[in-house]
Enzyme design. Structure first.
Site, PDB file in Angstrom:
ATOM      1  N   ASN A 147       0.596  -0.455   5.820  1.00  0.00           N
ATOM      2  CA  ASN A 147       1.505  -0.642   6.152  1.00  0.00           C
ATOM      3  C   ASN A 147       0.555  -0.653   7.581  1.00  0.00           C
ATOM      4  OD1 ASN A 147       3.331   1.524   4.334  1.00  0.00           O
ATOM      5  ND2 ASN A 147       1.410   1.527   3.518  1.00  0.00           N
ATOM      6  N   GLU A 158       0.513  -1.049   0.153  1.00  0.00           N
ATOM      7  CA  GLU A 158      -0.320  -0.261  -0.056  1.00  0.00           C
ATOM      8  C   GLU A 158       0.519   1.611   0.103  1.00  0.00           C
ATOM      9  OE1 GLU A 158      -1.346   0.763   3.838  1.00  0.00           O
ATOM     10  OE2 GLU A 158      -2.961   1.413   3.502  1.00  0.00           O
ATOM     11  N   GLU A 175      -4.854   8.661   8.444  1.00  0.00           N
ATOM     12  CA  GLU A 175      -6.056   8.219   6.730  1.00  0.00           C
ATOM     13  C   GLU A 175      -7.225   9.013   6.730  1.00  0.00           C
ATOM     14  OE1 GLU A 175      -5.288   4.524   4.970  1.00  0.00           O
ATOM     15  OE2 GLU A 175      -4.116   4.068   6.562  1.00  0.00           O
ATOM     16  N   ASN A 183      -7.310   6.411  -1.273  1.00  0.00           N
ATOM     17  CA  ASN A 183      -5.638   5.529  -1.176  1.00  0.00           C
ATOM     18  C   ASN A 183      -6.103   4.602  -2.085  1.00  0.00           C
ATOM     19  OD1 ASN A 183      -3.895   3.350  -0.586  1.00  0.00           O
ATOM     20  ND2 ASN A 183      -4.213   4.151   1.296  1.00  0.00           N
ATOM     21  N   LYS A 221      -9.650   2.168  -1.528  1.00  0.00           N
ATOM     22  CA  LYS A 221      -9.572   2.165  -0.048  1.00  0.00           C
ATOM     23  C   LYS A 221     -11.429   2.148   0.054  1.00  0.00           C
ATOM     24  CE  LYS A 221      -6.955   1.196   4.068  1.00  0.00           C
ATOM     25  NZ  LYS A 221      -5.786   1.957   4.366  1.00  0.00           N
ATOM     26  N   CYS A 232      -4.726  -3.043   3.066  1.00  0.00           N
ATOM     27  CA  CYS A 232      -4.371  -2.968   4.776  1.00  0.00           C
ATOM     28  C   CYS A 232      -5.407  -2.685   5.231  1.00  0.00           C
ATOM     29  CB  CYS A 232      -3.894  -1.520   4.590  1.00  0.00           C
ATOM     30  SG  CYS A 232      -3.027  -1.590   6.791  1.00  0.00           S
TER      31      CYS A 232
HETATM   32  N1  CDT Z   1      -2.608   1.529   6.680  1.00  0.00           N
HETATM   33  C1  CDT Z   1      -3.831   1.514   7.565  1.00  0.00           C
HETATM   34  O1  CDT Z   1      -4.500   0.869   7.308  1.00  0.00           O
HETATM   35  N2  CDT Z   1      -3.069   0.465   8.544  1.00  0.00           N
HETATM   36  C2  CDT Z   1      -3.544  -0.164   9.984  1.00  0.00           C
HETATM   37  C3  CDT Z   1      -3.018   0.343  10.943  1.00  0.00           C
HETATM   38  C4  CDT Z   1      -4.138   1.638  11.741  1.00  0.00           C
HETATM   39  S1  CDT Z   1      -5.725   1.078  12.446  1.00  0.00           S
HETATM   40  C5  CDT Z   1      -5.859   2.890  12.854  1.00  0.00           C
HETATM   41  C6  CDT Z   1      -4.399  -1.823  10.206  1.00  0.00           C
HETATM   42  O2  CDT Z   1      -4.905  -2.362   9.830  1.00  0.00           O
HETATM   43  O3  CDT Z   1      -2.782  -2.511   9.197  1.00  0.00           O
END
Ligand code: CDT
Length: 313
Positions: A194, A47, A143, A107, A124, A169
């Site tokens: 990430n 991502e 985000e 995203n 996303k 993600c």
């Molecule tokens: N980038 C991403 O969606 N990361 C989320 C962690 C953050 S939730 C505030 C994940 O689900 O890995």
């Protein structure tokens, strides 16, 4: 691609804020070459692959973040990745921040086939984090500030004869995502991530972060009789740590390949699409066993609520 092919996930180690796109793309091309040496015909990148994970930074004015976004794909810098992949006849999935001509920010991920053509796009939908600055944090998770909720739904696309579904993600933690993709005949679900070790308001031991990441991939694969491949951006980025664990999971729910490091690393597994078939014809034969007339609450209700009345004798 044949019913059997080699699938690669290309984990990308930390990208620092001052690392420019060309440097990053050179790293991605190296990973692609490595995947090719291991006979892969499709590669999954993370991502927001092209920059540091910028939602950790606060900007009062969202436009100040535009340098992290792409206005075209492939951009001049990313073209060398497209060219090399087409030369090697490898398809790929790539996540990046998209700024549209009418100023919308998403995203985004794309699917590129072995000729270098973009054949699928996803924006996303489950955006985690917050939209306003939280004081006292080492890293924000903004985000919800920098991206709009995706407007393309969960699509399934044909890439060189194989049906790929995409998500990004946080989507991987939501069972509805895999089911919507599986109902459209997805064979492989690909995603980039990430996942910071420290997330505002999300208290979880580091070992549990890895566990819940893998659990989500495994459950999604098994319960939907699909292959799942996930590529992370991992390690240290500007003092913030992100988990590794890029992995390929079979429809049995077994992890067939997983990154050992938190650096740039390619992991490969052989996908046998016929292996999904035994699950699709038995325990997860959707036509025979699903009962959607009893699932309406899933779309009618967003949050937890009161139990529904049940009348019985
Ligand atoms: N980038 C991403 O969606 N990361 C989320 C962690 C953050 S939730 C505030 C994940 O689900 O890995």
């Amino acid at each position: 691609m044949d019913r059997k092919f080699h699938l690669a996930v290309a984990q990308v180690g930390g990208i620092q804020p001052d690392e420019d796109r060309s440097t990053v793309v050179r790293r991605l091309v190296d990973l692609l070459d490595d995947a090719h040496r291991q006979a892969a015909s499709f590669v999954v990148f993370p991502e927001l692959t092209l920059t540091t994970f910028f939602p950790r930074y606060w900007a009062e004015d969202r436009d100040d973040m535009h340098s992290f976004f792409e206005t075209e794909m492939p951009s001049a810098e990313v073209k060398s990745l497209f060219d090399r992949a087409a030369e090697l006849e490898i398809g790929f999935y790539l996540g990046y921040a998209e700024l549209t001509a009418d100023g919308r920010r998403y995203n985004t991920s794309i699917l590129v086939d072995s000729s270098g053509a973009v054949v699928g796009k996803y924006r996303k939908i489950h955006l985690p984090g917050h939209a306003e600055r939280i004081e006292g944090l080492r890293a924000q998770h903004l985000e919800k500030r920098y991206f709009e909720v995706g407007d393309l739904g969960f699509g399934v696309f044909d890439v060189d004869g194989v049906k790929f579904g995409m998500c990004l993600c946080n989507d991987r933690r939501w069972p509805e995502v895999y089911r919507v993709l599986a109902l459209q005949g997805a064979d492989v679900v690909v995603l980039g991530y990430n996942t910071p070790t420290e997330v505002p308001g999300w208290r979880e031991e580091p070992h549990a972060k890895m566990e819940t990441h893998l659990l989500s991939l495994r459950a999604g694969a098994y319960q939907n009789a699909v292959w799942v491949a996930a590529a992370g951006k991992s390690g240290d980025e500007d003092g913030a740590h992100m988990i590794g664990g890029s992995a390929i999971v079979a429809p049995s729910g077994e992890v067939l390949a997983k990154a050992r490091t938190e650096d740039d690393e390619v992991v490969v597994a052989e996908v046998d699409l016929d292996y999904s078939q035994s699950y699709r014809e038995s325990v997860f034969n959707f036509e025979a066993h699903r009962r959607p007339e009893h699932y309406s609450l899933i779309v009618d209700r967003v949050g937890r609520g009161e139990p529904l009345p049940v009348s019985f004798d």
